[in-house]
Design a protein around this motif. Structure first.
Motif, PDB file in Angstrom:
ATOM      1  N   ALA A  47       0.848  -1.191   0.000  1.00 29.29           N
ATOM      2  CA  ALA A  47       0.000   0.000   0.000  1.00 29.29           C
ATOM      3  C   ALA A  47       0.883   1.240   0.000  1.00 29.29           C
ATOM      4  CB  ALA A  47      -0.914   0.016   1.214  1.00 29.29           C
ATOM      5  N   LEU A  48       0.517   2.215  -0.811  1.00 32.32           N
ATOM      6  CA  LEU A  48       1.217   3.499  -0.837  1.00 32.32           C
ATOM      7  C   LEU A  48       0.310   4.561  -0.235  1.00 32.32           C
ATOM      8  CD1 LEU A  48       3.534   5.397  -1.729  1.00 32.32           C
ATOM      9  CD2 LEU A  48       2.372   5.599  -3.939  1.00 32.32           C
ATOM     10  N   ILE A  49       0.815   5.274   0.766  1.00 33.68           N
ATOM     11  CA  ILE A  49       0.093   6.400   1.339  1.00 33.68           C
ATOM     12  C   ILE A  49       1.008   7.614   1.351  1.00 33.68           C
ATOM     13  CG2 ILE A  49      -1.372   4.935   2.788  1.00 33.68           C
ATOM     14  CD1 ILE A  49       0.374   5.624   5.176  1.00 33.68           C
ATOM     15  N   THR A  50       0.405   8.789   1.424  1.00 36.70           N
ATOM     16  CA  THR A  50       1.180  10.017   1.561  1.00 36.70           C
ATOM     17  C   THR A  50       0.804  10.656   2.894  1.00 36.70           C
ATOM     18  OG1 THR A  50      -0.500  11.310   0.390  1.00 36.70           O
ATOM     19  CG2 THR A  50       1.285  10.362  -0.924  1.00 36.70           C
ATOM     20  N   ASP A  51       1.404  11.792   3.196  1.00 37.58           N
ATOM     21  CA  ASP A  51       1.116  12.452   4.476  1.00 37.58           C
ATOM     22  C   ASP A  51      -0.362  12.803   4.598  1.00 37.58           C
ATOM     23  OD1 ASP A  51       3.760  12.231   5.057  1.00 37.58           O
ATOM     24  OD2 ASP A  51       4.254  14.330   4.681  1.00 37.58           O
ATOM     25  N   ALA A  52      -0.985  13.132   3.473  1.00 42.17           N
ATOM     26  CA  ALA A  52      -2.403  13.503   3.486  1.00 42.17           C
ATOM     27  C   ALA A  52      -2.945  13.452   2.067  1.00 42.17           C
ATOM     28  CB  ALA A  52      -2.587  14.911   4.057  1.00 42.17           C
ATOM     29  N   GLY A  53      -4.154  12.925   1.920  1.00 44.46           N
ATOM     30  CA  GLY A  53      -4.812  12.922   0.621  1.00 44.46           C
ATOM     31  C   GLY A  53      -4.497  11.693  -0.212  1.00 44.46           C
ATOM     32  N   THR A  54      -4.743  11.818  -1.509  1.00 46.10           N
ATOM     33  CA  THR A  54      -4.621  10.698  -2.436  1.00 46.10           C
ATOM     34  C   THR A  54      -3.237  10.665  -3.085  1.00 46.10           C
ATOM     35  OG1 THR A  54      -6.991  10.778  -2.917  1.00 46.10           O
ATOM     36  CG2 THR A  54      -5.595   9.659  -4.524  1.00 46.10           C
ATOM     37  N   PRO A  55      -2.538   9.545  -3.021  1.00 42.98           N
ATOM     38  CA  PRO A  55      -1.216   9.448  -3.658  1.00 42.98           C
ATOM     39  C   PRO A  55      -1.288   9.803  -5.145  1.00 42.98           C
ATOM     40  CG  PRO A  55      -1.617   7.536  -2.271  1.00 42.98           C
ATOM     41  CD  PRO A  55      -2.910   8.296  -2.342  1.00 42.98           C
ATOM     42  N   GLY A  56      -0.273  10.534  -5.616  1.00 42.74           N
ATOM     43  CA  GLY A  56      -0.226  10.908  -7.030  1.00 42.74           C
ATOM     44  C   GLY A  56      -0.791  12.274  -7.324  1.00 42.74           C
ATOM     45  N   ILE A  57      -1.568  12.838  -6.399  1.00 36.40           N
ATOM     46  CA  ILE A  57      -2.115  14.190  -6.587  1.00 36.40           C
ATOM     47  C   ILE A  57      -1.194  15.167  -5.868  1.00 36.40           C
ATOM     48  CG2 ILE A  57      -4.096  15.720  -6.293  1.00 36.40           C
ATOM     49  CD1 ILE A  57      -4.651  13.422  -8.167  1.00 36.40           C
ATOM     50  N   SER A  58      -0.246  15.735  -6.602  1.00 32.04           N
ATOM     51  CA  SER A  58       0.785  16.619  -6.046  1.00 32.04           C
ATOM     52  C   SER A  58       1.563  15.939  -4.920  1.00 32.04           C
ATOM     53  CB  SER A  58       0.161  17.935  -5.550  1.00 32.04           C
ATOM     54  OG  SER A  58      -0.357  18.687  -6.624  1.00 32.04           O
TER      55      SER A  58
END
Length: 235
Positions: free
Chosen positions: A88-99
């Protein structure tokens, strides 16, 4: 040992999992389940993500995956997925790949014939757009403008854009950006600025660029910012 339902999908794949942009309740039940079941979570900042995982009692191992190491990490991760792991890929906040990181790994998986699945969930620009009151049937997502090279050219190009335009901006650059908007789009163009979305001090200000600019000169902004600019009038 993980408690995994044998009836659930056990196919190796990359999951792109949106995480809350502020309020920790803004995550789906499915996202929580996936994060518990995968073999590995790739996190933009493991320190930030550990707070979310701890909140939902998720004990899956994490690896750091961010803009500074994603190029060298991509081959390694695709090999693990090809070997049978679910990641699974997550970012600090929001949807991965959107900025945020996500595009390179997604593309690499697709090119290698590996399965990719993106879960629906939080992203900052959707509530900001809908809350702006500007037309949302057609819009342009610009994300962050170029910092230097190409910035003025991009603004000149967008001056005639009739669709609603979405920008991301950092608080310390907001006033400069609004100054440039006044030059290229006109001081009277309508704009909506949302900050700290879903958090305690969430705020959305709507009005003419000149008035919003004055507000933030008097009240220095804090938090992540989404700017929604009304499109140019059709000629």
């Amino acid at each position: 040992m993980k408690n995994v339902d044998p009836d659930l999908d056990n196919t190796s794949k990359l999951y792109l999992v949106p995480t809350p942009i502020g309020n920790l309740e803004d995550i789906t039940l499915r996202a929580i389940r996936i994060l518990k079941e995968v073999d590995l979570i790739l996190a933009e900042d493991t320190r930030t993500s550990s707070k979310l995982l701890k909140h939902y009692n998720i004990e899956t191992p994490m690896l750091s995956h961010h803009m500074h190491n994603e190029h060298k990490m991509t081959e390694r991760i695709t090999e693990r997925i090809a070997g049978g792991e679910k990641v699974a890929l997550i970012t600090d906040a929001g949807t991965p790949g959107i900025s945020d990181p996500g595009f390179l790994l997604t593309r690499a998986c697709i090119e290698k014939g590996l399965e990719v699945e993106c879960l629906p969930g939080a992203t900052a620009f959707v509530p900001a757009l809908v809350n702006s009151g500007f037309p949302s049937d057609k819009f342009v997502f610009e994300g962050f403008l170029p910092i230097k090279k190409g910035r003025q050219t991009r603004l000149k190009t967008l001056a005639e854009e009739t669709r609603t335009i979405i920008f991301y901006e950092s608080p310390h650059k907001l006033n400069k950006t609004l100054d440039q908007f006044a030059v290229y789009f006109g001081e009277d163009r309508l704009v909506s600025v949302s900050r700290e979305l879903t958090k305690m001090f969430e705020e959305t200000l709507r009005g003419k660029i000149i008035d919003i600019k004055q507000h933030f000169l008097n009240n220095p902004p804090k938090g992540e910012i989404v700017i929604i600019l009304k499109g140019a009038d059709k000629k």
